[in-house]
Design an enzyme around this catalytic site. Structure first.
Site, PDB file in Angstrom:
ATOM      1  CB  CYS A 114      -0.889   0.027   1.238  1.00 22.09           C
ATOM      2  SG  CYS A 114      -2.148  -1.255   1.208  1.00 22.09           S
ATOM      3  CB  CYS A 150      -4.454  -0.693  -0.701  1.00 18.79           C
ATOM      4  SG  CYS A 150      -2.884  -1.559  -0.589  1.00 18.79           S
TER       5      CYS A 150
END
Ligand SMILES: *[C@@H]1O[C@H](CO)[C@@H](O)[C@H](O)[C@H]1NC(C)=O
Ligand SMILES: *[C@@H]1O[C@H](CO)[C@@H](O)[C@H](O)[C@H]1NC(C)=O
Ligand SMILES: *[C@@H]1O[C@H](CO)[C@@H](O)[C@H](O)[C@H]1NC(C)=O
Length: 289
Positions: free
Chosen positions: A89, A171
């Site tokens: 992420c 993400c």
């Protein structure tokens, strides 16, 4: 000398002939793809468990079992199935019309992951491939069709699926670097504007941080006092002008949080490192000393 006497149309024909002759499957495709795969799993991402031979086999089957203009996105599904990848992420870096620059930026900052840093992106970066009209005859090393002339170009289909997977796995924060010197920095039909943007999941992505880079040449319109004086020249598209407003509108509609800057210090410094003779960079440099 002979060329001087050829009619222009014939010259053009010869030129295109040359071009298409150069555009066959990349020579040594198998060795390059397998070599890159082994290099990735051994050196770049040691400990990852991929079966390079299997990925190659599925790739090859997808391409050579079909006519050169008829390899669909889903024909690569077995190959992608053999090469799943979770990406960290807050690191994904998207780009459009800034490819070379973004890869320098990514190499220097070592914080980001571009599509070309993923296994599949790394394996197939800059390569060309296609099968032959008669199926099962292997790759065509003589010539491959242009992207624009094919409904389902084998190279395009692979990148489309790779881009889709890349965006879908995003993400946290993501970064997008666009080219402010282009007429349409944000182009809805580019890979970013269509496939990737639509593939992002607003529930997984916290912020879309847009950074716009414009060429340094041209009349200087703006000087910044950030650790010295840095002057920026006129851009066609910026955070408050042109096609990037369309991107921001789409992000808002889909519920993304976003930021946009056209004066990112790191990017400007990198541009100056690459073009130290630019006037804006010399002003910058003099003020740093
Ligand atoms: C932006 O696009 C122009 C025109 O294609 C190109 O010359 C320039 O290198 C691009 N800028 C970056 C940062 O990639
Ligand atoms: C994500 O982006 C926002 C907006 O730029 C920033 O405030 C925040 O610190 C970033 N978070 C991470 C983890 O990078
Ligand atoms: C948008 O991108 C597509 C595909 O790259 C290109 O063919 C088209 O000319 C671009 N459109 C504009 C308005 O720049």
């Amino acid at each position: 000398m002979i060329a001087d006497h050829l009619p222009a149309a014939l010259m053009l024909l010869l030129l295109f002939d040359d071009l298409s002759a150069d555009m066959g499957t990349t020579p040594n495709l198998k060795q390059i793809v397998l070599g890159r795969c082994f290099s990735y799993v051994t050196l770049i991402s040691p400990g990852s468990r991929y079966n390079c031979e299997e990925i190659w086999r599925e790739f090859r089957n997808a391409v050579i079992q079909r006519a050169p203009c008829n390899v669909r996105v889903k024909d690569y599904s077995r190959m992608f199935h053999a090469s799943p990848q979770a990406l960290p992420c807050d690191t994904l870096l998207f780009w459009s019309k800034t490819r070379e620059f973004v890869h320098s930026y990514s190499a220097i900052t070592r914080r980001f992951c571009t599509l070309e840093d993923t296994l599949v992106g790394y394996m197939f970066n800059d390569l060309i491939w296609c099968g032959q009209k008669e199926k099962h005859r292997g790759f065509d090393f003589i010539s491959c069709p242009e992207w624009s002339t094919c409904a389902n170009h084998p190279v395009y289909s692979l990148w489309k699926q790779a881009s889709q997977n890349f965006a879908a796995s995003a993400c946290g924060n993501i970064t997008v670097i666009l080219n402010g010197s282009m007429e349409n920095a944000f182009n809805r039909t580019s890979m970013f504007g269509s496939v990737e943007l639509d593939g992002l999941n607003p529930r997984m992505v916290n912020h879309v941080n847009i950074k716009v880079v414009a060429n340094l040449e041209g009349p200087i319109i703006l000087c910044l006092c950030l650790c010295g004086l840095l002057c920026v020249s006129i851009a066609r598209d910026s955070c408050t002008k042109g096609s990037i407003l369309n991107l921001i509108q789409i992000l808002k509609t889909r519920g993304f949080r976003w930021t946009c800057t056209d004066t990112d210090m790191t990017l400007l410094i990198l541009q100056c490192i690459q073009n130290p003779r630019q006037l804006s960079c010399q002003i910058f440099h003099n003020n740093m000393l």
